[in-house]
Design an enzyme around this catalytic site. Sequence first.
Site, PDB file in Angstrom:
ATOM      1  N   LYS A   1       0.856  -1.191   0.000  1.00 44.66           N
ATOM      2  CA  LYS A   1       0.000   0.000   0.000  1.00 44.66           C
ATOM      3  C   LYS A   1       0.887   1.234   0.000  1.00 44.66           C
ATOM      4  O   LYS A   1       2.017   1.204   0.503  1.00 44.66           O
ATOM      5  CB  LYS A   1      -0.894   0.035   1.244  1.00 44.66           C
ATOM      6  CG  LYS A   1      -2.212   0.757   1.006  1.00 44.66           C
ATOM      7  CD  LYS A   1      -3.153  -0.066   0.125  1.00 44.66           C
ATOM      8  CE  LYS A   1      -4.473   0.631  -0.092  1.00 44.66           C
ATOM      9  NZ  LYS A   1      -5.413  -0.210  -0.866  1.00 44.66           N
TER      10      LYS A   1
ATOM     11  N   ASN B   1     -16.701   5.276  -5.788  1.00 46.25           N
ATOM     12  CA  ASN B   1     -16.681   4.239  -6.825  1.00 46.25           C
ATOM     13  C   ASN B   1     -17.274   2.917  -6.366  1.00 46.25           C
ATOM     14  O   ASN B   1     -18.087   2.310  -7.069  1.00 46.25           O
ATOM     15  CB  ASN B   1     -15.243   4.025  -7.303  1.00 46.25           C
ATOM     16  CG  ASN B   1     -15.145   2.997  -8.403  1.00 46.25           C
ATOM     17  OD1 ASN B   1     -14.846   1.833  -8.145  1.00 46.25           O
ATOM     18  ND2 ASN B   1     -15.428   3.394  -9.622  1.00 46.25           N
TER      19      ASN B   1
END
Length: 429
Positions: free
Chosen positions: A107, A222
């Site tokens: 990440k 989204n």
Amino acid sequence: MEHDAYNPFTHAQKQFDHVATSLHLEEGMKDLLRSPMKEIHFSIPIKMDDGSTRVFKGFRMKHNEALGPAKGGIRFHPHESVDTVRALSMWMTWKCAVVGLPLGGGKGGVICDPQTLSLAEQERICRGYVRQIHTLFGPNTDVPAPDVMTNGQHMVWMLDEFETINQGHFPGMITGKPVNLGGSQGRTEATGYGVVYHLLALLAKKGLDIQNTRASIQGFGNVAQYAAELYSELGGKVVAVSCWNQKDQKSYTFRDLNGLNVAKLFEIKDAFGSLDIEKAKALGIEILPGEAWIEQDVEILIPAALENQITLESMAKMSNNVQIICEGANGPTAYEADAALFERGVTIIPDFLCNAGGVTCSYFEQVQGNTNFYWEKEEVLAKLQTFMNNAFENVYNVAKEKDINLRDAAYTIAITRVKEAVQARGWAS
């Protein structure tokens, strides 16, 4: 629990420790798996449009790569923290493992607010980020993707910088790109659709018809948008959607007890998933406080925005009709609330299983980019549903066999797969 006291990395470690104890992992293995194996912290000096220089802090965490190249998004956020990125890299390891992807967990993040930056300044941050750690990235080493407040354009700038430095074309180095530049069909919808594929699998186990269910959703970014779209297309009724309003920096819940018209919501949203209040009112939609989403009389809750939203305190406001929670967001349920919800008979589809559609489709994009052969959207979505169904079936069976909740079952599968890969490589016993 106060929101500012919440530490996502502590939360992730508690979840891991709980299952690691039941699996009787050796201390060395536990130590290895409960923290990232590699952390990179760096500064990105950027020349701003007004001629001044600002220095932005960036991070990249690689939690574990025993199963394959690190995979994980890069987020831009003004309140980004090291512990958030650590937790997300850890969850990415389990997410890839539980779905059966040959990838590890990574990440990245930059402390910045793209809403206050010009496109030129955002581009400089993207290119500066890659310049700082380009030696880590690559189709077979570390494959980033979009995350909070980043998108396909940011990924293209990063890819271009990487390819400029390495003098070649490497479309499999980064995912979430526009389709005309090596992106995958279906990637935009993948995470939200994946949430609904898992929901369908669970409803089938419970003998429920989706057309007889109602849902309340937190978020309209989204993930939430496409979960709402597919859920309503299949006959479910979206009663409420809660989202952040950029203008007055508050959240609101948009409700229609007869069911929101999701297609109309798409027409009144902005690029960050905020819904226009006045336009919503004109459509006859009720405007309620932001936290009202969790109080709705529905069978299904879909937290798809923020972490730590379902706590022991907020649970008290939940309708007794709630049967299923689909964690579209990362870490939306407090550790202490998990057991209480299980006792109450609420089934949680855990985040790293429920929202794994995104990384699965990113894996498809990586494969397509590396082979330079691209699939049609129908093929992508069919493969996605197969992966989601298989993962859910495995988790559900372990949960039934061991009489544990789906989160513990998903962790059991994921941790076992990573442990076996670590052992095979000789990193720990």
